[in-house]
Design a protein around this motif. Structure first.
Motif, mmCIF file in Angstrom:
data_model
loop_
_atom_site.group_PDB
_atom_site.id
_atom_site.type_symbol
_atom_site.label_atom_id
_atom_site.label_comp_id
_atom_site.label_asym_id
_atom_site.label_seq_id
_atom_site.Cartn_x
_atom_site.Cartn_y
_atom_site.Cartn_z
ATOM 1 N N ASN A 153 -14.997 -22.102 20.291
ATOM 2 C CA ASN A 153 -14.214 -22.344 19.084
ATOM 3 C C ASN A 153 -13.322 -21.136 18.839
ATOM 4 O O ASN A 153 -13.733 -20.001 19.090
ATOM 5 C CB ASN A 153 -15.125 -22.519 17.867
ATOM 6 N N ALA A 154 -12.139 -21.379 18.337
ATOM 7 C CA ALA A 154 -11.215 -20.298 17.964
ATOM 8 C C ALA A 154 -10.987 -20.368 16.465
ATOM 9 O O ALA A 154 -10.717 -21.434 15.923
ATOM 10 C CB ALA A 154 -9.899 -20.438 18.710
ATOM 11 N N TYR A 155 -11.109 -19.202 15.796
ATOM 12 C CA TYR A 155 -11.003 -19.170 14.339
ATOM 13 C C TYR A 155 -9.809 -18.381 13.819
ATOM 14 O O TYR A 155 -9.379 -18.593 12.698
ATOM 15 C CB TYR A 155 -12.278 -18.583 13.738
ATOM 16 N N GLY A 156 -9.310 -17.441 14.586
ATOM 17 C CA GLY A 156 -8.206 -16.617 14.107
ATOM 18 C C GLY A 156 -7.360 -16.138 15.264
ATOM 19 O O GLY A 156 -7.818 -16.089 16.410
ATOM 20 N N ILE A 157 -6.136 -15.771 14.956
ATOM 21 C CA ILE A 157 -5.206 -15.333 15.995
ATOM 22 C C ILE A 157 -4.313 -14.230 15.440
ATOM 23 O O ILE A 157 -3.973 -14.226 14.254
ATOM 24 C CB ILE A 157 -4.369 -16.522 16.527
ATOM 25 N N ALA A 158 -3.986 -13.286 16.301
ATOM 26 C CA ALA A 158 -3.038 -12.224 15.961
ATOM 27 C C ALA A 158 -2.214 -11.932 17.203
ATOM 28 O O ALA A 158 -2.701 -12.063 18.327
ATOM 29 C CB ALA A 158 -3.777 -10.963 15.503
ATOM 30 N N VAL A 159 -0.984 -11.536 16.995
ATOM 31 C CA VAL A 159 -0.097 -11.166 18.097
ATOM 32 C C VAL A 159 0.414 -9.768 17.811
ATOM 33 O O VAL A 159 0.934 -9.502 16.733
ATOM 34 C CB VAL A 159 1.078 -12.161 18.241
ATOM 35 N N ALA A 160 0.218 -8.862 18.778
ATOM 36 C CA ALA A 160 0.662 -7.481 18.600
ATOM 37 C C ALA A 160 1.018 -6.901 19.958
ATOM 38 O O ALA A 160 0.314 -7.130 20.948
ATOM 39 C CB ALA A 160 -0.423 -6.640 17.940
ATOM 40 N N ASN A 161 2.103 -6.167 19.989
ATOM 41 C CA ASN A 161 2.544 -5.479 21.200
ATOM 42 C C ASN A 161 2.660 -6.423 22.394
ATOM 43 O O ASN A 161 2.348 -6.057 23.519
ATOM 44 C CB ASN A 161 1.585 -4.320 21.536
ATOM 45 N N GLY A 162 3.054 -7.657 22.143
ATOM 46 C CA GLY A 162 3.215 -8.631 23.215
ATOM 47 C C GLY A 162 1.928 -9.273 23.690
ATOM 48 O O GLY A 162 1.938 -10.077 24.613
ATOM 49 N N ASN A 163 0.794 -8.947 23.070
ATOM 50 C CA ASN A 163 -0.502 -9.511 23.453
ATOM 51 C C ASN A 163 -0.960 -10.518 22.409
ATOM 52 O O ASN A 163 -0.733 -10.332 21.217
ATOM 53 C CB ASN A 163 -1.558 -8.413 23.591
ATOM 54 N N GLY B 47 -23.260 -9.142 16.717
ATOM 55 C CA GLY B 47 -24.188 -10.123 16.165
ATOM 56 C C GLY B 47 -23.681 -10.895 14.971
ATOM 57 O O GLY B 47 -24.384 -11.725 14.429
ATOM 58 N N ARG B 48 -22.473 -10.655 14.522
ATOM 59 C CA ARG B 48 -21.922 -11.357 13.369
ATOM 60 C C ARG B 48 -20.875 -12.346 13.832
ATOM 61 O O ARG B 48 -20.238 -12.170 14.863
ATOM 62 C CB ARG B 48 -21.323 -10.364 12.386
ATOM 63 N N LYS B 49 -20.666 -13.387 13.068
ATOM 64 C CA LYS B 49 -19.651 -14.384 13.373
ATOM 65 C C LYS B 49 -18.298 -13.908 12.863
ATOM 66 O O LYS B 49 -18.149 -13.591 11.693
ATOM 67 C CB LYS B 49 -19.986 -15.736 12.722
ATOM 68 N N ALA B 50 -17.327 -13.836 13.731
ATOM 69 C CA ALA B 50 -15.978 -13.419 13.331
ATOM 70 C C ALA B 50 -15.168 -14.656 12.982
ATOM 71 O O ALA B 50 -15.207 -15.661 13.684
ATOM 72 C CB ALA B 50 -15.314 -12.639 14.453
ATOM 73 N N ARG B 51 -14.427 -14.570 11.896
ATOM 74 C CA ARG B 51 -13.621 -15.704 11.429
ATOM 75 C C ARG B 51 -12.134 -15.381 11.328
ATOM 76 O O ARG B 51 -11.330 -16.246 11.039
ATOM 77 C CB ARG B 51 -14.123 -16.179 10.077
ATOM 78 N N GLY B 52 -11.762 -14.131 11.550
ATOM 79 C CA GLY B 52 -10.358 -13.746 11.480
ATOM 80 C C GLY B 52 -10.140 -12.455 12.238
ATOM 81 O O GLY B 52 -11.089 -11.730 12.541
ATOM 82 N N ILE B 53 -8.894 -12.167 12.539
ATOM 83 C CA ILE B 53 -8.567 -10.982 13.318
ATOM 84 C C ILE B 53 -7.234 -10.418 12.856
ATOM 85 O O ILE B 53 -6.346 -11.156 12.443
ATOM 86 C CB ILE B 53 -8.535 -11.297 14.829
ATOM 87 N N LYS B 54 -7.145 -9.103 12.929
ATOM 88 C CA LYS B 54 -5.905 -8.388 12.637
ATOM 89 C C LYS B 54 -5.829 -7.244 13.637
ATOM 90 O O LYS B 54 -6.838 -6.620 13.941
ATOM 91 C CB LYS B 54 -5.921 -7.848 11.212
ATOM 92 N N VAL B 55 -4.658 -6.981 14.165
ATOM 93 C CA VAL B 55 -4.487 -5.891 15.117
ATOM 94 C C VAL B 55 -3.611 -4.832 14.474
ATOM 95 O O VAL B 55 -2.522 -5.131 13.986
ATOM 96 C CB VAL B 55 -3.857 -6.380 16.436
ATOM 97 N N VAL B 56 -4.101 -3.604 14.462
ATOM 98 C CA VAL B 56 -3.360 -2.467 13.941
ATOM 99 C C VAL B 56 -3.223 -1.470 15.084
ATOM 100 O O VAL B 56 -4.221 -0.891 15.519
ATOM 101 C CB VAL B 56 -4.070 -1.820 12.735
ATOM 102 N N GLY B 57 -2.020 -1.307 15.583
ATOM 103 C CA GLY B 57 -1.817 -0.459 16.755
ATOM 104 C C GLY B 57 -2.491 -1.090 17.949
ATOM 105 O O GLY B 57 -2.132 -2.168 18.377
ATOM 106 N N THR B 58 -3.530 -0.451 18.449
ATOM 107 C CA THR B 58 -4.303 -1.009 19.555
ATOM 108 C C THR B 58 -5.732 -1.332 19.125
ATOM 109 O O THR B 58 -6.591 -1.587 19.967
ATOM 110 C CB THR B 58 -4.337 -0.034 20.750
ATOM 111 N N THR B 59 -5.994 -1.332 17.824
ATOM 112 C CA THR B 59 -7.326 -1.574 17.301
ATOM 113 C C THR B 59 -7.427 -2.982 16.722
ATOM 114 O O THR B 59 -6.593 -3.385 15.920
ATOM 115 C CB THR B 59 -7.669 -0.554 16.203
ATOM 116 N N CYS B 60 -8.452 -3.733 17.137
ATOM 117 C CA CYS B 60 -8.713 -5.064 16.590
ATOM 118 C C CYS B 60 -9.641 -4.931 15.405
ATOM 119 O O CYS B 60 -10.713 -4.329 15.505
ATOM 120 C CB CYS B 60 -9.381 -5.957 17.632
#
Length: 113
Positions: free
Chosen positions: A60-70, A95-108
């Protein structure tokens, strides 16, 4: 005197019109739209309506981010939380369920529940 004022007003108006014409860039820029989700075959994402399937049938996919062409997609594969980076799955061990993502620089940064 009225003619000088009228000429000055016309010149100022033309100057404003040409100055507001932009910096020579294109007005045709249209941003891409990304959406993460799932279809019967598993996790996927869409870019401008074109679907890209992610590896894993039970995903399952819950979140998406695009940064630096990735493209970064967060979700789960079975009971394992993971992130796909440009389609390559990386399992996470928090061990936790991730529901969203944000990329800052090279850090997720993951948003968990």
């Amino acid at each position: 005197m009225k003619n000088n004022f009228f000429v000055a007003a016309v010149i100022a108006f033309v100057f404003v019109l040409t100055a507001c014409g932009g910096g020579g860039g294109s007005d045709d820029y249209t941003p891409s739209v990304y959406v993460a989700g799932r279809v019967a075959s598993g996790a996927c994402y869409w870019k401008d309506g074109v679907r890209t399937d992610l590896p894993g049938n039970d995903a399952n996919a819950y979140g998406i981010a695009v940064a630096n062409g990735n493209v970064y997609v967060v979700g789960n594969y079975g009971s394992q939380t993971c992130v796909w980076v440009d389609g390559v799955r990386q399992d996470l061990t928090n061990g936790r369920k991730a529901r969203g993502i944000k990329v800052v620089g090279t850090t997720c940064l993951l948003y968990t529940s």
